[in-house]
Write an enzyme that holds these catalytic residues in place. Structure first.
Site, short mmCIF file in Angstrom:
data_model
loop_
_atom_site.label_atom_id
_atom_site.label_comp_id
_atom_site.label_asym_id
_atom_site.label_seq_id
_atom_site.Cartn_x
_atom_site.Cartn_y
_atom_site.Cartn_z
N ASN A 136 3.60 -7.69 -25.49
CA ASN A 136 2.83 -8.10 -26.67
C ASN A 136 3.47 -7.68 -27.99
O ASN A 136 3.35 -8.36 -28.99
CB ASN A 136 1.38 -7.62 -26.57
CG ASN A 136 1.25 -6.13 -26.46
OD1 ASN A 136 2.19 -5.46 -26.02
ND2 ASN A 136 0.12 -5.58 -26.83
N HIS A 164 -6.87 -2.51 -22.83
CA HIS A 164 -6.41 -3.73 -22.16
C HIS A 164 -7.18 -4.05 -20.88
O HIS A 164 -6.73 -4.88 -20.09
CB HIS A 164 -4.91 -3.64 -21.83
CG HIS A 164 -4.07 -3.33 -23.02
ND1 HIS A 164 -3.69 -4.29 -23.92
CD2 HIS A 164 -3.56 -2.17 -23.46
CE1 HIS A 164 -2.98 -3.73 -24.88
NE2 HIS A 164 -2.88 -2.44 -24.62
#
Ligand SMILES: *[C@@H]1O[C@H](CO)[C@@H](O)[C@H](O)[C@H]1NC(C)=O
Ligand SMILES: *[C@@H]1O[C@H](CO)[C@@H](O)[C@H](O)[C@H]1NC(C)=O
Ligand SMILES: *[C@@H]1O[C@H](CO)[C@@H](O)[C@H](O)[C@H]1NC(C)=O
Ligand SMILES: *[C@@H]1O[C@H](CO)[C@@H](O)[C@H](O)[C@H]1NC(C)=O
Ligand SMILES: *[C@@H]1O[C@H](CO)[C@@H](O)[C@H](O)[C@H]1NC(C)=O
Ligand SMILES: *[C@@H]1O[C@H](CO)[C@@H](O)[C@H](O)[C@H]1NC(C)=O
Ligand SMILES: *[C@@H]1O[C@H](CO)[C@@H](O)[C@H](O)[C@H]1NC(C)=O
Length: 423
Positions: free
Chosen positions: A195, A290
């Site tokens: 990411n 997450h």
């Protein structure tokens, strides 16, 4: 360290943890200090710019074809484009050959890159040591690498696993490039975009995802008929490695989906017994950070992982064994299935945000072990049935293996052995 050693780099966002060695669920008693590690000063030796006018820096190599007979050499020159040529020769050969590459630059907000070179060397011999040289005049630099043995079912091979990332600051990409050179110039790394590599910053006028990553790392994606450098596959020794992109479109009918749909059935386990998937975002994670982020991808791809007996999926956090959700019961409680992969999360190269420590409680049964720490893993493929995974914490004063596990091939099951599963 094994003579043949190769590295995966999973560029992951939030941080580390992992494993142990008992077969039940566990949380490590090791507690890493929560204070952020200070950044290494930019004048550290490891970031040093090599001497000489326009001397090549940030040298790194990547597998350059599907089988391991090609190498992509990448480097950066600071003052002018300079030469695109790589000179190379086999260890005991006097024949020096040349390969010619390309040079590019990119801008990111107020940063302009130096000259980035990528050069693919093809048709090398397997299992051979090569020397190579980049740069010209008094600023040439020499490195070496050893090609892997040819693809084959019982070829032992050792892979290293780590993840790390430098984030939006492109000057950090440069210092990091110089930092990893001492390893990455000699051993090919297999790159998986995370990411932090998206570098999507429309507020800075940077709306094209993965810009620095794509310019700095060239990957052999065309060799596996992929259409983008974010998902691709390679074969190396006895392993078939599929890299997936958590941050590119992946739902049904997308290019990535269609590529994977064709890819999985083509893997021939008689040639490459070990089927390994790399991705950034874990499908299973019991960390608060997450949590469930990988769920959309799991729903789509887990049935294939089970059907095609993927051995191990490496992503970013804790280790989980042999699980597959029983998606038919609408309750989504994971069930054990010996065709399902072991999920190993190795999000632990270190980062600037500090450790992600908050775990969901109680520890789910599907989680074999978790530890909030930094470290690296080594996957040692012994033969078609056995591979050994060891995880090394990096905060001890000596190389300590904090956790390890024997992995049993999902396709070539060792006979007479009990499956090792967390549930
Ligand atoms: C490299 O060569 C250039 C041009 O010949 C010269 O100016 C420079 O001093 C040399 N540098 C080193 C480190 O020898
Ligand atoms: C190359 O030379 C080295 C050192 O003399 C030797 O150990 C090695 O076996 C040689 N390799 C080949 C392929 O001949
Ligand atoms: C680029 O912008 C950043 C953030 O505004 C600033 O800190 C940096 O000094 C700028 N760099 C240059 C080369 O202008
Ligand atoms: C798989 O590989 C083996 C060994 O190379 C070969 O004999 C076999 O035909 C291959 N299978 C398929 C379906 O291609
Ligand atoms: C999955 O759920 C269905 C429906 O509840 C059940 O019939 C089936 O046995 C379950 N399968 C496994 C492997 O648990
Ligand atoms: C494991 O999953 C496969 C594929 O979904 C299924 O055919 C098989 O019955 C499952 N085995 C068990 C023990 O649930
Ligand atoms: C495969 O390797 C494992 C672990 O080293 C060993 O126990 C096993 O005997 C090996 N299998 C074969 C067929 O050599």
């Amino acid at each position: 360290m094994a003579a043949r050693w190769d590295s995966f780099v999973l560029a992951v966002a939030v941080v580390g943890l992992t494993m142990i060695s008992s077969s039940s669920t566990a949380v490590s008693s090791f507690v890493r200090s929560s204070s952020l590690s200070p950044d290494m000063p930019l004048d550290s030796d490891v970031f040093r710019v090599p001497p000489g006018y326009n001397a090549p820096q940030q040298v790194h190599i990547t597998q350059g074809d599907h089988e391991g007979k090609g190498v992509i050499v990448s480097w950066v020159t600071p003052d002018e484009p300079g030469s695109n040529t790589v000179l190379y020769w086999a260890e005991n050969s006097t024949l020096k050959q040349q390969a010619h590459g390309i040079v590019l630059t990119y801008n990111y907000f107020n940063y302009t890159s130096n000259y980035i070179h990528h050069c693919t060397i093809e048709d090398l011999e397997f299992d051979t040591k090569y020397y190579y040289e980049v740069g010209v005049g008094n600023a040439t630099r020499q490195f070496s690498f050893t090609t892997p043995p040819g693809v084959g079912p019982d070829v032992p091979y050792t892979f290293g696993l780590i993840d790390d990332y430098p984030f939006h600051d492109n000057n950090r990409w440069d210092t990091w490039g110089r930092f990893i050179e001492r390893n990455a110039a000699y051993q090919p790394w297999i790159w998986t975009a995370g990411n932090h590599e998206i570098d999507f910053a429309p507020q800075l006028g940077e709306a094209i995802p993965f810009k620095p990553f794509a310019n700095r790392f060239h990957l052999p994606y065309r060799a596996s008929y992929s259409t983008a450098p974010f998902w691709y596959s390679i074969r190396r020794a006895s392993a078939y490695i599929i890299v997936m992109s958590s941050y590119s479109a992946f739902r049904k009918y997308t290019p990535q989906y269609k590529w994977l749909e064709k890819k999985f059935p083509k893997v021939n386990r008689s040639e490459t017994p070990w089927l390994i998937v790399l991705m950034h975002c874990p499908l299973y994670s019991s960390y608060v950070h997450h949590y469930m982020e990988g769920e959309p991808m799991r729903v789509l791809y887990e049935p294939w992982f089970v059907e095609y007996k993927v051995d191990v999926v490496f992503a970013g956090y804790e280790r989980m064994s042999n699980i597959a959700y029983n998606v038919t019961n609408a309750l989504c409680s994971p069930v054990s299935n010996q065709s399902a992969p072991v999920y190993i999360i190795i999000g632990d190269g270190g980062n600037q945000e500090g450790l992600a420590k908050e775990m969901t409680e109680p520890q789910p049964r599907y989680s074999a072990y978790r530890e909030a720490s930094f470290g690296h893993g080594i996957l040692d493929v012994k033969n078609r049935t056995h591979a050994y995974f060891g995880w090394h914490r990096n905060q001890d004063d000596y190389a300590v293996e904090a956790d390890s596990v024997w992995l049993h091939n999902r396709y070539w099951k060792p006979s007479g052995e009990l499956p090792r599963a967390a549930i």
